[in-house]
Design a protein around this motif. Structure first.
Motif, PDB file in Angstrom:
ATOM      1  N   GLY A 145      51.398 -54.481 -17.737  1.00 27.12           N
ATOM      2  CA  GLY A 145      51.512 -53.029 -17.668  1.00 27.12           C
ATOM      3  C   GLY A 145      50.514 -52.441 -16.685  1.00 27.12           C
ATOM      4  N   PHE A 146      49.283 -52.942 -16.742  1.00 27.77           N
ATOM      5  CA  PHE A 146      48.263 -52.451 -15.815  1.00 27.77           C
ATOM      6  C   PHE A 146      48.605 -52.828 -14.381  1.00 27.77           C
ATOM      7  CE2 PHE A 146      44.299 -53.280 -13.446  1.00 27.77           C
ATOM      8  CZ  PHE A 146      43.788 -51.987 -13.426  1.00 27.77           C
ATOM      9  N   ALA A 147      49.066 -54.091 -14.179  1.00 24.99           N
ATOM     10  CA  ALA A 147      49.415 -54.552 -12.833  1.00 24.99           C
ATOM     11  C   ALA A 147      50.559 -53.719 -12.244  1.00 24.99           C
ATOM     12  CB  ALA A 147      49.799 -56.032 -12.857  1.00 24.99           C
ATOM     13  N   LEU A 148      51.574 -53.432 -13.066  1.00 21.43           N
ATOM     14  CA  LEU A 148      52.696 -52.621 -12.594  1.00 21.43           C
ATOM     15  C   LEU A 148      52.246 -51.193 -12.298  1.00 21.43           C
ATOM     16  CD1 LEU A 148      55.464 -53.909 -15.014  1.00 21.43           C
ATOM     17  CD2 LEU A 148      55.472 -54.151 -12.532  1.00 21.43           C
ATOM     18  N   GLY A 149      51.304 -50.686 -13.102  1.00 24.20           N
ATOM     19  CA  GLY A 149      50.770 -49.357 -12.838  1.00 24.20           C
ATOM     20  C   GLY A 149      50.069 -49.290 -11.488  1.00 24.20           C
ATOM     21  N   ILE A 299      49.248 -42.815 -14.000  1.00 23.11           N
ATOM     22  CA  ILE A 299      49.934 -44.111 -13.986  1.00 23.11           C
ATOM     23  C   ILE A 299      49.036 -45.199 -14.544  1.00 23.11           C
ATOM     24  CG2 ILE A 299      50.829 -45.917 -12.464  1.00 23.11           C
ATOM     25  CD1 ILE A 299      51.804 -43.670 -10.594  1.00 23.11           C
ATOM     26  N   ILE A 300      47.801 -45.256 -14.082  1.00 21.76           N
ATOM     27  CA  ILE A 300      46.872 -46.310 -14.497  1.00 21.76           C
ATOM     28  C   ILE A 300      46.541 -46.200 -15.981  1.00 21.76           C
ATOM     29  CG2 ILE A 300      44.554 -47.247 -14.168  1.00 21.76           C
ATOM     30  CD1 ILE A 300      44.719 -46.343 -11.253  1.00 21.76           C
ATOM     31  N   LEU A 301      46.200 -44.999 -16.439  1.00 18.55           N
ATOM     32  CA  LEU A 301      45.795 -44.803 -17.831  1.00 18.55           C
ATOM     33  C   LEU A 301      46.950 -45.064 -18.795  1.00 18.55           C
ATOM     34  CD1 LEU A 301      43.578 -41.611 -17.432  1.00 18.55           C
ATOM     35  CD2 LEU A 301      42.805 -43.966 -17.835  1.00 18.55           C
ATOM     36  N   ALA A 319      56.259 -40.296 -21.788  1.00 16.33           N
ATOM     37  CA  ALA A 319      56.018 -39.984 -20.384  1.00 16.33           C
ATOM     38  C   ALA A 319      57.240 -39.343 -19.734  1.00 16.33           C
ATOM     39  CB  ALA A 319      55.617 -41.250 -19.621  1.00 16.33           C
ATOM     40  N   LEU A 320      58.430 -39.881 -20.039  1.00 21.69           N
ATOM     41  CA  LEU A 320      59.646 -39.360 -19.420  1.00 21.69           C
ATOM     42  C   LEU A 320      59.968 -37.952 -19.929  1.00 21.69           C
ATOM     43  CD1 LEU A 320      61.464 -40.507 -17.255  1.00 21.69           C
ATOM     44  CD2 LEU A 320      63.030 -41.296 -19.017  1.00 21.69           C
ATOM     45  N   VAL A 321      59.732 -37.697 -21.203  1.00 14.66           N
ATOM     46  CA  VAL A 321      59.967 -36.353 -21.744  1.00 14.66           C
ATOM     47  C   VAL A 321      58.980 -35.358 -21.141  1.00 14.66           C
ATOM     48  CG1 VAL A 321      59.815 -34.935 -23.829  1.00 14.66           C
ATOM     49  CG2 VAL A 321      61.039 -37.109 -23.890  1.00 14.66           C
ATOM     50  N   ILE A 322      57.724 -35.775 -20.981  1.00 19.25           N
ATOM     51  CA  ILE A 322      56.732 -34.910 -20.334  1.00 19.25           C
ATOM     52  C   ILE A 322      57.158 -34.597 -18.903  1.00 19.25           C
ATOM     53  CG2 ILE A 322      54.373 -34.847 -19.410  1.00 19.25           C
ATOM     54  CD1 ILE A 322      53.488 -36.346 -21.940  1.00 19.25           C
ATOM     55  N   GLY A 323      57.624 -35.633 -18.192  1.00 22.68           N
ATOM     56  CA  GLY A 323      58.099 -35.419 -16.829  1.00 22.68           C
ATOM     57  C   GLY A 323      59.280 -34.471 -16.781  1.00 22.68           C
ATOM     58  N   ALA A 324      60.202 -34.609 -17.736  1.00 25.49           N
ATOM     59  CA  ALA A 324      61.366 -33.715 -17.792  1.00 25.49           C
ATOM     60  C   ALA A 324      60.934 -32.279 -18.049  1.00 25.49           C
ATOM     61  CB  ALA A 324      62.327 -34.186 -18.889  1.00 25.49           C
ATOM     62  N   SER A 353      54.561 -42.349 -14.224  1.00 23.89           N
ATOM     63  CA  SER A 353      53.993 -43.185 -15.290  1.00 23.89           C
ATOM     64  C   SER A 353      55.101 -43.946 -16.012  1.00 23.89           C
ATOM     65  CB  SER A 353      53.219 -42.319 -16.293  1.00 23.89           C
ATOM     66  OG  SER A 353      52.087 -41.738 -15.696  1.00 23.89           O
ATOM     67  N   ALA A 354      56.202 -43.271 -16.294  1.00 21.90           N
ATOM     68  CA  ALA A 354      57.330 -43.936 -16.946  1.00 21.90           C
ATOM     69  C   ALA A 354      57.903 -45.035 -16.068  1.00 21.90           C
ATOM     70  CB  ALA A 354      58.419 -42.910 -17.289  1.00 21.90           C
ATOM     71  N   LEU A 355      57.931 -44.804 -14.745  1.00 24.86           N
ATOM     72  CA  LEU A 355      58.461 -45.806 -13.824  1.00 24.86           C
ATOM     73  C   LEU A 355      57.668 -47.102 -13.902  1.00 24.86           C
ATOM     74  CD1 LEU A 355      60.549 -46.293 -11.541  1.00 24.86           C
ATOM     75  CD2 LEU A 355      58.787 -45.554  -9.934  1.00 24.86           C
ATOM     76  N   SER A 356      56.351 -47.008 -13.934  1.00 23.18           N
ATOM     77  CA  SER A 356      55.535 -48.222 -14.003  1.00 23.18           C
ATOM     78  C   SER A 356      55.681 -48.920 -15.345  1.00 23.18           C
ATOM     79  CB  SER A 356      54.059 -47.882 -13.741  1.00 23.18           C
ATOM     80  OG  SER A 356      53.520 -47.108 -14.798  1.00 23.18           O
ATOM     81  N   LEU A 357      55.873 -48.140 -16.420  1.00 22.17           N
ATOM     82  CA  LEU A 357      56.032 -48.727 -17.754  1.00 22.17           C
ATOM     83  C   LEU A 357      57.372 -49.434 -17.908  1.00 22.17           C
ATOM     84  CD1 LEU A 357      54.667 -45.797 -19.945  1.00 22.17           C
ATOM     85  CD2 LEU A 357      53.587 -48.026 -19.615  1.00 22.17           C
ATOM     86  N   PHE A 358      58.392 -48.918 -17.256  1.00 21.55           N
ATOM     87  CA  PHE A 358      59.743 -49.451 -17.461  1.00 21.55           C
ATOM     88  C   PHE A 358      59.820 -50.937 -17.169  1.00 21.55           C
ATOM     89  CE2 PHE A 358      63.834 -50.764 -15.814  1.00 21.55           C
ATOM     90  CZ  PHE A 358      64.682 -50.380 -16.838  1.00 21.55           C
ATOM     91  N   TRP A 359      59.221 -51.372 -16.058  1.00 25.60           N
ATOM     92  CA  TRP A 359      59.447 -52.749 -15.617  1.00 25.60           C
ATOM     93  C   TRP A 359      58.735 -53.788 -16.464  1.00 25.60           C
ATOM     94  CZ3 TRP A 359      63.544 -53.819 -13.257  1.00 25.60           C
ATOM     95  CH2 TRP A 359      64.148 -52.893 -12.420  1.00 25.60           C
TER      96      TRP A 359
END
Length: 431
Positions: A145-149, A299-301, A319-324, A353-359
Protein backbone atom coordinates in the motif's frame (compact mmCIF):
# COMPACT_ATOMS: atom_id res chain seq x y z
CA UNK A 1 21.96 -20.86 3.00
CA UNK A 2 19.85 -22.36 5.75
CA UNK A 3 16.08 -22.29 5.46
CA UNK A 4 15.91 -21.55 9.18
CA UNK A 5 17.14 -17.98 8.92
CA UNK A 6 15.12 -15.79 11.29
CA UNK A 7 14.90 -12.09 10.65
CA UNK A 8 14.04 -9.60 13.37
CA UNK A 9 11.16 -7.19 12.67
CA UNK A 10 13.58 -4.24 12.63
CA UNK A 11 15.69 -6.02 9.98
CA UNK A 12 12.62 -6.66 7.83
CA UNK A 13 11.71 -2.99 8.06
CA UNK A 14 15.26 -2.04 7.09
CA UNK A 15 15.31 -4.21 3.97
CA UNK A 16 11.99 -2.85 2.69
CA UNK A 17 13.18 0.66 3.44
CA UNK A 18 16.28 -0.08 1.37
CA UNK A 19 14.19 -1.49 -1.49
CA UNK A 20 11.87 1.52 -1.39
CA UNK A 21 14.71 4.03 -1.64
CA UNK A 22 16.46 2.03 -4.36
CA UNK A 23 13.58 1.43 -6.79
CA UNK A 24 10.70 3.82 -6.05
CA UNK A 25 12.20 7.26 -6.88
CA UNK A 26 13.19 6.08 -10.36
CA UNK A 27 9.79 4.43 -10.92
CA UNK A 28 8.05 7.70 -9.95
CA UNK A 29 10.18 9.60 -12.49
CA UNK A 30 9.29 7.08 -15.20
CA UNK A 31 5.56 7.32 -14.49
CA UNK A 32 5.74 11.11 -14.40
CA UNK A 33 7.22 10.99 -17.92
CA UNK A 34 4.41 8.66 -19.02
CA UNK A 35 1.64 10.82 -17.63
CA UNK A 36 3.10 14.01 -19.14
CA UNK A 37 3.29 12.44 -22.60
CA UNK A 38 -0.27 11.13 -22.22
CA UNK A 39 -1.93 14.45 -21.37
CA UNK A 40 0.31 17.12 -22.94
CA UNK A 41 -1.98 17.13 -25.98
CA UNK A 42 -4.38 19.11 -23.80
CA UNK A 43 -1.85 21.95 -23.60
CA UNK A 44 -0.85 21.63 -27.26
CA UNK A 45 -4.55 22.04 -28.12
CA UNK A 46 -4.35 25.72 -27.15
CA UNK A 47 -2.40 26.45 -30.37
CA UNK A 48 -2.49 23.25 -32.39
CA UNK A 49 -6.18 23.37 -33.33
CA UNK A 50 -6.07 26.86 -34.78
CA UNK A 51 -2.80 26.17 -36.65
CA UNK A 52 -4.13 22.99 -38.27
CA UNK A 53 -7.78 23.99 -38.59
CA UNK A 54 -8.99 21.12 -36.37
CA UNK A 55 -12.36 21.30 -34.61
CA UNK A 56 -12.98 20.36 -30.98
CA UNK A 57 -14.64 17.19 -32.29
CA UNK A 58 -11.44 16.17 -34.09
CA UNK A 59 -9.41 16.90 -30.97
CA UNK A 60 -11.81 15.00 -28.71
CA UNK A 61 -11.82 11.92 -30.90
CA UNK A 62 -8.03 11.96 -31.25
CA UNK A 63 -7.53 12.36 -27.51
CA UNK A 64 -9.89 9.46 -26.83
CA UNK A 65 -8.42 7.14 -29.47
CA UNK A 66 -5.33 6.88 -27.27
CA UNK A 67 -7.35 4.74 -24.86
CA UNK A 68 -8.52 2.40 -27.63
CA UNK A 69 -4.94 1.46 -28.50
CA UNK A 70 -4.20 1.22 -24.81
CA UNK A 71 -7.18 -1.10 -24.26
CA UNK A 72 -6.36 -3.52 -27.08
CA UNK A 73 -2.69 -4.10 -26.28
CA UNK A 74 -2.49 -3.80 -22.49
CA UNK A 75 -3.05 -7.45 -21.50
CA UNK A 76 -0.64 -8.85 -24.15
CA UNK A 77 1.96 -6.30 -23.06
CA UNK A 78 1.78 -7.33 -19.40
CA UNK A 79 1.97 -11.02 -20.27
CA UNK A 80 5.13 -10.33 -22.27
CA UNK A 81 6.60 -8.39 -19.34
CA UNK A 82 5.95 -11.31 -17.01
CA UNK A 83 7.76 -13.59 -19.46
CA UNK A 84 10.79 -11.50 -20.52
CA UNK A 85 11.31 -9.37 -17.41
CA UNK A 86 10.43 -5.82 -16.41
CA UNK A 87 13.79 -4.24 -17.24
CA UNK A 88 13.76 -4.99 -20.97
CA UNK A 89 10.03 -4.53 -21.49
CA UNK A 90 9.62 -1.28 -19.53
CA UNK A 91 12.60 0.13 -21.44
CA UNK A 92 10.96 -0.88 -24.74
CA UNK A 93 7.69 0.75 -23.73
CA UNK A 94 9.30 4.04 -22.72
CA UNK A 95 11.56 4.37 -25.75
CA UNK A 96 8.78 3.64 -28.25
CA UNK A 97 6.25 5.95 -26.60
CA UNK A 98 8.84 8.78 -26.55
CA UNK A 99 9.41 8.34 -30.28
CA UNK A 100 5.67 8.22 -31.10
CA UNK A 101 4.94 11.23 -28.89
CA UNK A 102 7.66 13.25 -30.64
CA UNK A 103 6.26 12.23 -34.05
CA UNK A 104 3.05 14.09 -33.18
CA UNK A 105 4.84 17.28 -34.22
CA UNK A 106 4.56 16.15 -37.88
CA UNK A 107 0.74 15.87 -37.75
CA UNK A 108 -1.02 17.85 -40.50
CA UNK A 109 -4.40 16.14 -40.99
CA UNK A 110 -7.06 14.68 -38.68
CA UNK A 111 -6.29 11.15 -39.91
CA UNK A 112 -2.60 11.58 -39.03
CA UNK A 113 -3.63 12.85 -35.61
CA UNK A 114 -5.86 9.82 -35.03
CA UNK A 115 -3.12 7.42 -36.14
CA UNK A 116 -0.39 8.89 -33.96
CA UNK A 117 -2.67 9.00 -30.89
CA UNK A 118 -3.72 5.38 -31.44
CA UNK A 119 -0.11 4.24 -31.67
CA UNK A 120 0.84 6.29 -28.62
CA UNK A 121 -1.75 4.22 -26.72
CA UNK A 122 -0.30 1.03 -28.21
CA UNK A 123 3.24 2.08 -27.24
CA UNK A 124 2.31 3.00 -23.67
CA UNK A 125 0.01 0.00 -23.11
CA UNK A 126 1.30 -2.14 -20.29
CA UNK A 127 3.46 0.48 -18.56
CA UNK A 128 1.26 1.24 -15.55
CA UNK A 129 0.01 -2.34 -14.93
CA UNK A 130 3.54 -3.54 -15.67
CA UNK A 131 4.94 -1.41 -12.87
CA UNK A 132 2.17 -2.58 -10.54
CA UNK A 133 3.02 -6.19 -11.39
CA UNK A 134 6.71 -5.39 -10.87
CA UNK A 135 5.99 -4.15 -7.33
CA UNK A 136 4.41 -7.52 -6.47
CA UNK A 137 7.86 -9.07 -7.05
CA UNK A 138 9.36 -6.87 -4.31
CA UNK A 139 6.70 -6.06 -1.71
CA UNK A 140 4.29 -8.40 0.11
CA UNK A 141 0.68 -7.20 0.35
CA UNK A 142 1.10 -5.66 3.80
CA UNK A 143 3.93 -3.45 2.50
CA UNK A 144 2.50 -2.71 -0.95
CA UNK A 145 0.00 0.00 0.00
CA UNK A 146 2.79 2.40 0.87
CA UNK A 147 4.76 1.49 -2.28
CA UNK A 148 1.70 2.06 -4.49
CA UNK A 149 1.07 5.36 -2.73
CA UNK A 150 4.61 6.50 -3.54
CA UNK A 151 4.16 5.33 -7.14
CA UNK A 152 0.96 7.29 -7.64
CA UNK A 153 2.59 10.46 -6.37
CA UNK A 154 3.68 10.78 -10.01
CA UNK A 155 0.15 11.84 -11.06
CA UNK A 156 -0.03 14.91 -8.80
CA UNK A 157 3.62 15.65 -9.58
CA UNK A 158 2.71 15.63 -13.26
CA UNK A 159 -0.05 18.11 -12.47
CA UNK A 160 2.37 20.32 -10.54
CA UNK A 161 5.19 20.13 -13.08
CA UNK A 162 3.33 19.65 -16.38
CA UNK A 163 1.19 22.79 -16.33
CA UNK A 164 3.95 25.35 -15.71
CA UNK A 165 6.39 23.47 -17.96
CA UNK A 166 3.98 23.20 -20.89
CA UNK A 167 2.92 26.80 -20.44
CA UNK A 168 6.55 27.94 -20.46
CA UNK A 169 7.34 25.98 -23.65
CA UNK A 170 4.30 27.37 -25.46
CA UNK A 171 5.25 30.88 -24.38
CA UNK A 172 9.02 30.66 -24.92
CA UNK A 173 8.78 29.21 -28.44
CA UNK A 174 5.89 31.34 -29.67
CA UNK A 175 8.12 33.25 -32.09
CA UNK A 176 10.28 30.31 -33.17
CA UNK A 177 11.07 30.32 -36.89
CA UNK A 178 11.93 26.60 -36.92
CA UNK A 179 8.49 25.22 -36.04
CA UNK A 180 5.39 26.08 -34.02
CA UNK A 181 5.46 26.18 -30.22
CA UNK A 182 3.09 23.20 -29.94
CA UNK A 183 5.51 21.18 -32.07
CA UNK A 184 8.35 22.10 -29.72
CA UNK A 185 6.11 20.95 -26.85
CA UNK A 186 5.79 17.42 -28.25
CA UNK A 187 9.51 17.24 -29.06
CA UNK A 188 10.90 18.57 -25.79
CA UNK A 189 8.53 16.67 -23.50
CA UNK A 190 9.41 13.39 -25.27
CA UNK A 191 13.11 13.73 -24.41
CA UNK A 192 12.82 12.88 -20.65
CA UNK A 193 10.92 9.66 -21.47
CA UNK A 194 13.54 8.67 -24.04
CA UNK A 195 16.41 9.25 -21.59
CA UNK A 196 14.56 7.42 -18.80
CA UNK A 197 13.88 4.49 -21.14
CA UNK A 198 17.56 3.93 -21.78
CA UNK A 199 18.29 4.47 -18.07
CA UNK A 200 15.88 1.61 -17.25
CA UNK A 201 18.22 -0.82 -19.01
CA UNK A 202 21.02 0.10 -16.64
CA UNK A 203 19.16 0.85 -13.40
CA UNK A 204 16.14 -1.46 -13.13
CA UNK A 205 16.52 -4.88 -11.50
CA UNK A 206 13.95 -7.52 -12.44
CA UNK A 207 13.59 -9.33 -9.11
CA UNK A 208 15.16 -9.32 -5.60
CA UNK A 209 17.53 -12.20 -6.30
CA UNK A 210 19.10 -10.11 -9.10
CA UNK A 211 19.79 -7.12 -6.81
CA UNK A 212 23.51 -6.69 -6.10
CA UNK A 213 22.68 -4.11 -3.41
CA UNK A 214 20.88 -6.72 -1.26
CA UNK A 215 22.78 -9.21 0.90
CA UNK A 216 22.18 -12.92 0.37
CA UNK A 217 20.09 -13.10 3.55
CA UNK A 218 17.99 -10.11 2.44
CA UNK A 219 17.40 -11.61 -1.00
CA UNK A 220 16.33 -14.93 0.51
CA UNK A 221 13.94 -13.43 3.06
CA UNK A 222 12.29 -11.03 0.60
CA UNK A 223 11.86 -13.83 -1.95
CA UNK A 224 10.49 -16.23 0.66
CA UNK A 225 7.96 -13.65 1.89
CA UNK A 226 6.63 -13.23 -1.65
CA UNK A 227 6.57 -16.97 -2.37
CA UNK A 228 4.71 -17.77 0.87
CA UNK A 229 2.12 -15.14 0.00
CA UNK A 230 1.79 -16.28 -3.62
CA UNK A 231 1.11 -19.85 -2.49
CA UNK A 232 -2.21 -18.69 -1.02
CA UNK A 233 -3.21 -16.61 -4.05
CA UNK A 234 -5.26 -17.48 -7.12
CA UNK A 235 -3.64 -18.80 -10.28
CA UNK A 236 -6.09 -19.64 -13.06
CA UNK A 237 -5.59 -22.88 -14.95
CA UNK A 238 -7.03 -21.50 -18.19
CA UNK A 239 -8.30 -18.34 -19.89
CA UNK A 240 -11.83 -19.61 -19.31
CA UNK A 241 -11.25 -19.86 -15.55
CA UNK A 242 -9.74 -16.39 -15.59
CA UNK A 243 -12.73 -14.85 -17.39
CA UNK A 244 -15.13 -16.65 -15.05
CA UNK A 245 -13.54 -15.09 -11.94
CA UNK A 246 -16.18 -12.70 -10.61
CA UNK A 247 -13.68 -10.73 -8.57
CA UNK A 248 -11.91 -9.70 -11.79
CA UNK A 249 -15.12 -8.22 -13.20
CA UNK A 250 -16.15 -6.62 -9.91
CA UNK A 251 -12.77 -4.93 -9.66
CA UNK A 252 -12.99 -3.79 -13.29
CA UNK A 253 -16.37 -2.14 -12.62
CA UNK A 254 -15.08 -0.42 -9.47
CA UNK A 255 -12.01 0.82 -11.30
CA UNK A 256 -14.10 2.15 -14.20
CA UNK A 257 -16.13 4.28 -11.77
CA UNK A 258 -12.95 5.49 -10.12
CA UNK A 259 -11.29 6.46 -13.41
CA UNK A 260 -14.37 8.47 -14.35
CA UNK A 261 -13.38 10.60 -11.35
CA UNK A 262 -9.66 10.67 -12.17
CA UNK A 263 -10.21 11.99 -15.69
CA UNK A 264 -12.90 14.31 -14.37
CA UNK A 265 -10.11 15.99 -12.42
CA UNK A 266 -7.50 15.67 -15.18
CA UNK A 267 -9.61 17.18 -17.97
CA UNK A 268 -11.87 19.62 -16.11
CA UNK A 269 -9.92 21.06 -13.16
CA UNK A 270 -8.73 24.22 -15.00
CA UNK A 271 -12.21 24.76 -16.45
CA UNK A 272 -13.81 24.53 -13.00
CA UNK A 273 -11.42 27.17 -11.68
CA UNK A 274 -12.11 29.37 -14.72
CA UNK A 275 -15.88 28.98 -14.26
CA UNK A 276 -15.52 30.21 -10.67
CA UNK A 277 -14.86 33.68 -12.07
CA UNK A 278 -11.14 33.90 -12.96
CA UNK A 279 -9.95 34.97 -16.40
CA UNK A 280 -6.15 35.20 -15.99
CA UNK A 281 -4.83 32.06 -17.68
CA UNK A 282 -1.48 32.14 -15.88
CA UNK A 283 -3.20 32.39 -12.49
CA UNK A 284 -5.54 29.53 -13.40
CA UNK A 285 -2.50 27.41 -14.28
CA UNK A 286 -0.81 28.02 -10.94
CA UNK A 287 -4.01 27.51 -8.94
CA UNK A 288 -4.54 24.23 -10.79
CA UNK A 289 -1.35 22.92 -9.17
CA UNK A 290 -2.61 23.43 -5.59
CA UNK A 291 -5.05 20.43 -5.47
CA UNK A 292 -2.27 18.15 -6.73
CA UNK A 293 0.12 19.42 -4.04
CA UNK A 294 -2.49 18.70 -1.37
CA UNK A 295 -3.01 15.19 -2.78
CA UNK A 296 0.63 14.12 -2.29
CA UNK A 297 0.64 13.77 1.53
CA UNK A 298 -2.93 12.43 1.41
CA UNK A 299 -1.83 9.56 -0.86
CA UNK A 300 1.08 8.58 1.38
CA UNK A 301 -0.80 8.82 4.69
CA UNK A 302 -3.82 6.90 3.38
CA UNK A 303 -1.61 4.09 2.05
CA UNK A 304 0.26 3.82 5.36
CA UNK A 305 -3.01 3.75 7.31
CA UNK A 306 -4.51 1.05 5.06
CA UNK A 307 -1.40 -1.11 5.53
CA UNK A 308 -1.44 -0.63 9.31
CA UNK A 309 -5.11 -1.40 9.91
CA UNK A 310 -5.54 -3.98 7.11
CA UNK A 311 -8.74 -2.27 5.97
CA UNK A 312 -8.04 -1.48 2.34
CA UNK A 313 -11.67 -1.56 1.17
CA UNK A 314 -12.86 0.78 3.92
CA UNK A 315 -10.06 3.25 3.27
CA UNK A 316 -10.80 3.06 -0.46
CA UNK A 317 -14.54 3.66 0.01
CA UNK A 318 -14.05 6.59 2.37
CA UNK A 319 -11.43 8.19 0.12
CA UNK A 320 -13.62 7.85 -2.98
CA UNK A 321 -16.69 9.28 -1.22
CA UNK A 322 -14.61 12.21 0.05
CA UNK A 323 -13.37 12.78 -3.49
CA UNK A 324 -16.93 12.66 -4.83
CA UNK A 325 -18.09 15.18 -2.24
CA UNK A 326 -15.27 17.55 -3.16
CA UNK A 327 -15.95 17.20 -6.87
CA UNK A 328 -19.68 17.84 -6.44
CA UNK A 329 -18.98 20.81 -4.16
CA UNK A 330 -16.68 22.34 -6.78
CA UNK A 331 -19.68 22.74 -9.05
CA UNK A 332 -21.86 24.13 -6.28
CA UNK A 333 -19.69 27.01 -4.99
CA UNK A 334 -20.45 29.33 -7.91
CA UNK A 335 -18.29 32.42 -8.48
CA UNK A 336 -16.04 31.91 -5.46
CA UNK A 337 -12.52 30.93 -6.62
CA UNK A 338 -11.16 30.26 -3.13
CA UNK A 339 -13.99 27.83 -2.31
CA UNK A 340 -13.62 26.19 -5.74
CA UNK A 341 -9.91 25.52 -5.12
CA UNK A 342 -10.62 24.16 -1.63
CA UNK A 343 -13.30 21.83 -3.02
CA UNK A 344 -10.90 20.64 -5.74
CA UNK A 345 -8.22 20.00 -3.11
CA UNK A 346 -10.65 17.68 -1.31
CA UNK A 347 -11.60 16.04 -4.62
CA UNK A 348 -8.00 15.46 -5.75
CA UNK A 349 -6.91 14.13 -2.34
CA UNK A 350 -9.80 11.64 -2.25
CA UNK A 351 -9.62 10.49 -5.87
CA UNK A 352 -5.85 10.03 -5.98
CA UNK A 353 -5.67 8.37 -2.55
CA UNK A 354 -8.32 5.87 -3.64
CA UNK A 355 -6.39 5.22 -6.86
CA UNK A 356 -3.27 4.15 -4.98
CA UNK A 357 -5.32 1.98 -2.60
CA UNK A 358 -7.19 0.20 -5.37
CA UNK A 359 -4.24 -1.68 -6.82
CA UNK A 360 -3.48 -3.38 -3.53
CA UNK A 361 -6.71 -5.37 -3.97
CA UNK A 362 -6.13 -7.36 -7.19
CA UNK A 363 -2.46 -7.93 -6.33
CA UNK A 364 -3.53 -9.28 -2.93
CA UNK A 365 -5.19 -12.39 -4.37
CA UNK A 366 -3.69 -12.93 -7.84
CA UNK A 367 -0.30 -14.47 -8.55
CA UNK A 368 1.89 -15.40 -11.52
CA UNK A 369 0.38 -15.15 -15.00
CA UNK A 370 -3.04 -14.51 -13.45
CA UNK A 371 -1.64 -11.40 -11.76
CA UNK A 372 -0.10 -10.20 -15.02
CA UNK A 373 -3.32 -10.70 -16.98
CA UNK A 374 -5.65 -9.63 -14.17
CA UNK A 375 -3.93 -6.35 -13.37
CA UNK A 376 -3.65 -5.48 -17.06
CA UNK A 377 -7.25 -6.52 -17.80
CA UNK A 378 -8.69 -4.50 -14.94
CA UNK A 379 -6.57 -1.50 -15.91
CA UNK A 380 -7.52 -1.55 -19.60
CA UNK A 381 -11.26 -1.97 -18.90
CA UNK A 382 -11.13 0.81 -16.33
CA UNK A 383 -9.20 3.13 -18.62
CA UNK A 384 -12.05 3.03 -21.13
CA UNK A 385 -13.45 5.60 -18.71
CA UNK A 386 -10.76 7.89 -20.11
CA UNK A 387 -12.76 7.80 -23.33
CA UNK A 388 -16.15 8.04 -21.62
CA UNK A 389 -15.55 10.66 -18.91
CA UNK A 390 -14.74 13.78 -20.97
CA UNK A 391 -17.49 13.03 -23.50
CA UNK A 392 -20.06 12.42 -20.77
CA UNK A 393 -19.29 15.66 -18.95
CA UNK A 394 -19.16 17.70 -22.16
CA UNK A 395 -22.39 16.22 -23.48
CA UNK A 396 -24.25 16.84 -20.22
CA UNK A 397 -22.94 20.40 -19.99
CA UNK A 398 -24.08 21.18 -23.55
CA UNK A 399 -27.41 19.36 -23.28
CA UNK A 400 -28.46 20.81 -19.92
CA UNK A 401 -26.72 24.19 -20.33
CA UNK A 402 -25.54 23.75 -16.73
CA UNK A 403 -21.87 22.99 -16.11
CA UNK A 404 -22.66 21.55 -12.69
CA UNK A 405 -24.60 18.56 -14.02
CA UNK A 406 -21.55 16.89 -15.55
CA UNK A 407 -19.63 17.29 -12.29
CA UNK A 408 -22.49 15.76 -10.32
CA UNK A 409 -22.57 12.81 -12.74
CA UNK A 410 -18.85 12.19 -12.17
CA UNK A 411 -19.39 12.32 -8.40
CA UNK A 412 -22.28 9.85 -8.71
CA UNK A 413 -20.07 7.32 -10.53
CA UNK A 414 -17.49 7.62 -7.76
CA UNK A 415 -20.08 6.93 -5.05
CA UNK A 416 -21.24 3.88 -7.01
CA UNK A 417 -17.65 2.61 -7.10
CA UNK A 418 -17.29 3.17 -3.35
CA UNK A 419 -20.39 1.04 -2.74
CA UNK A 420 -19.50 -1.71 -5.24
CA UNK A 421 -16.09 -2.37 -3.67
CA UNK A 422 -17.91 -3.83 -0.66
CA UNK A 423 -18.95 -6.78 -2.86
CA UNK A 424 -15.34 -7.93 -3.11
CA UNK A 425 -14.13 -10.51 -0.58
CA UNK A 426 -12.83 -8.64 2.46
CA UNK A 427 -10.46 -11.46 3.40
CA UNK A 428 -8.69 -11.04 0.08
CA UNK A 429 -8.92 -7.34 -0.59
CA UNK A 430 -8.00 -6.12 2.89
CA UNK A 431 -4.77 -8.08 3.21
Amino acid sequence: MSDTVVVAPSSRADVYRKITWRIMPFIVICYLCAYLDRVNVGFAKLQMLSDLGFSDAVYGLGAGIFFIGYFIFEVPSNLILHRVGARRWIARIMITWAIVSALTLFVKTPLQFYIVRFFLGVAEAGFSPGIMLYLTYWFPAKKRGFALGVYYIAIPLAGVVGGPLSGWILSAFTHSTVMAAWQWLFLLEAIPALIAGFAVLGLMVDKPHHAKWLTDDEKWNVTQAIEREDAAKTTHASARDFLADRNIWKLSAVYFCQIIGLYGISFWLPSIIKDSGLTNVSLIGWLSAIPYLVAIPAIILTGMSADRFRSRRMHFSVALVIGAAGFAASGYVGHQPALAVIALCVAAAGILSALSLFWGMPSAFLAGTSAAAGIAGINCVGNLAGFVSPYMVGWLNVTTHDNRIGLYAVAAFMVIGAVMVRAISGRLADR
